[in-house]
Design an enzyme around this catalytic site. Structure first.
Site, mmCIF file in Angstrom:
data_model
loop_
_atom_site.group_PDB
_atom_site.id
_atom_site.type_symbol
_atom_site.label_atom_id
_atom_site.label_comp_id
_atom_site.label_asym_id
_atom_site.label_seq_id
_atom_site.Cartn_x
_atom_site.Cartn_y
_atom_site.Cartn_z
ATOM 1 N N ASN A 78 0.847 -1.181 0.000
ATOM 2 C CA ASN A 78 0.000 0.000 0.000
ATOM 3 C C ASN A 78 0.890 1.242 0.000
ATOM 4 O O ASN A 78 2.111 1.154 -0.057
ATOM 5 C CB ASN A 78 -0.933 -0.027 1.215
ATOM 6 C CG ASN A 78 -2.205 0.749 0.997
ATOM 7 O OD1 ASN A 78 -2.195 1.831 0.424
ATOM 8 N ND2 ASN A 78 -3.314 0.209 1.465
ATOM 9 N N HIS A 108 21.382 2.308 13.369
ATOM 10 C CA HIS A 108 22.614 3.049 13.648
ATOM 11 C C HIS A 108 23.214 2.592 14.972
ATOM 12 O O HIS A 108 22.501 2.295 15.923
ATOM 13 C CB HIS A 108 22.350 4.551 13.734
ATOM 14 C CG HIS A 108 22.144 5.200 12.415
ATOM 15 N ND1 HIS A 108 23.176 5.585 11.615
ATOM 16 C CD2 HIS A 108 21.014 5.519 11.747
ATOM 17 C CE1 HIS A 108 22.702 6.125 10.515
ATOM 18 N NE2 HIS A 108 21.385 6.091 10.571
ATOM 19 N N ALA A 153 -2.091 -3.013 13.358
ATOM 20 C CA ALA A 153 -1.651 -1.645 13.126
ATOM 21 C C ALA A 153 -0.829 -1.104 14.288
ATOM 22 O O ALA A 153 -1.148 -1.320 15.455
ATOM 23 C CB ALA A 153 -2.856 -0.743 12.886
ATOM 24 N N LYS A 174 -5.029 7.155 28.199
ATOM 25 C CA LYS A 174 -5.443 7.775 29.449
ATOM 26 C C LYS A 174 -6.173 9.073 29.110
ATOM 27 O O LYS A 174 -5.647 9.923 28.403
ATOM 28 C CB LYS A 174 -4.212 8.069 30.312
ATOM 29 C CG LYS A 174 -4.537 8.626 31.666
ATOM 30 C CD LYS A 174 -3.273 8.809 32.488
ATOM 31 C CE LYS A 174 -3.586 9.357 33.845
ATOM 32 N NZ LYS A 174 -2.370 9.568 34.639
#
Length: 183
Positions: A78, A108, A153, A174
């Site tokens: 996508n 890194h 997701a 929260k």
């Protein structure tokens, strides 16, 4: 509208990349990669793209010196997928990727004296067959995802996921009412 022009464009574009930049670029069949797909490859990298691979919108594949990227057949990318390889990334057949998925087989190096360095640590990334990788997933070096997995997701994956698993990452939300205060 039939995608004849897109197929022709892909054949021309990727044959030119193979001729001028990366002799080890193999496309095993018809691919429908979006016009904004970017292939940034080193001449010593190895790229293999399977049959019937489709990307909608922008997709970036980066293969550094001596890196290997293998994408199976019938894979769908996508919008805004990024694959960054310095070592090895393998994607199985029939996988589907939601928008904004990022796959990195490198990171890194850093330390407290110099901060972030230009050197990298690397580890293979292997994604099995028929996996669904949902929106905004980040897959990091060392990840091995078994066949037939669903990665929900927003997940960050950096370890072994057994075949036929559903992966979610719980995040508590929260909600606190705003209190009136004098400033």
């Amino acid at each position: 509208m039939k995608p004849y022009f897109r197929v022709t464009w892909n054949v021309l574009k990727y044959n030119l990349i193979k001729f001028f930049k990366c002799k080890n670029l193999k496309i095993r069949g018809i691919v429908l990669l979006g016009y904004n797909t970017k292939l940034q490859v080193h001449k010593t990298s190895q790229i293999c793209i399977g049959k019937n691979v489709v990307s909608d919108g922008r997709c970036v594949i980066i293969a550094d010196k001596n890196a290997k990227v293998e994408i199976g057949d019938k894979v769908y990318f996508n919008e805004n997928v990024m694959i960054s390889a310095k070592k090895n990334i393998t994607i199985g057949n029939g996988c589907q990727f939601g928008p904004n998925v990022k796959i990195f087989d490198n990171n890194h190096q850093f330390n407290k004296e110099k901060g972030v360095l230009f050197e990298h640590t690397m580890g293979d990334v292997i994604i099995g067959n028929n996996c669904w990788i949902a929106a905004n997933v980040i897959i990091l070096k060392g990840a091995v995802i078994g066949d037939n997995c669903v990665i929900s997701a927003g997940c960050v994956v950096k370890e072994y996921i057994p075949p036929a698993s559903i992966v979610t990452q719980e995040r508590a939300i929260k909600i606190v009412p705003i209190e009136d205060r004098e400033l």
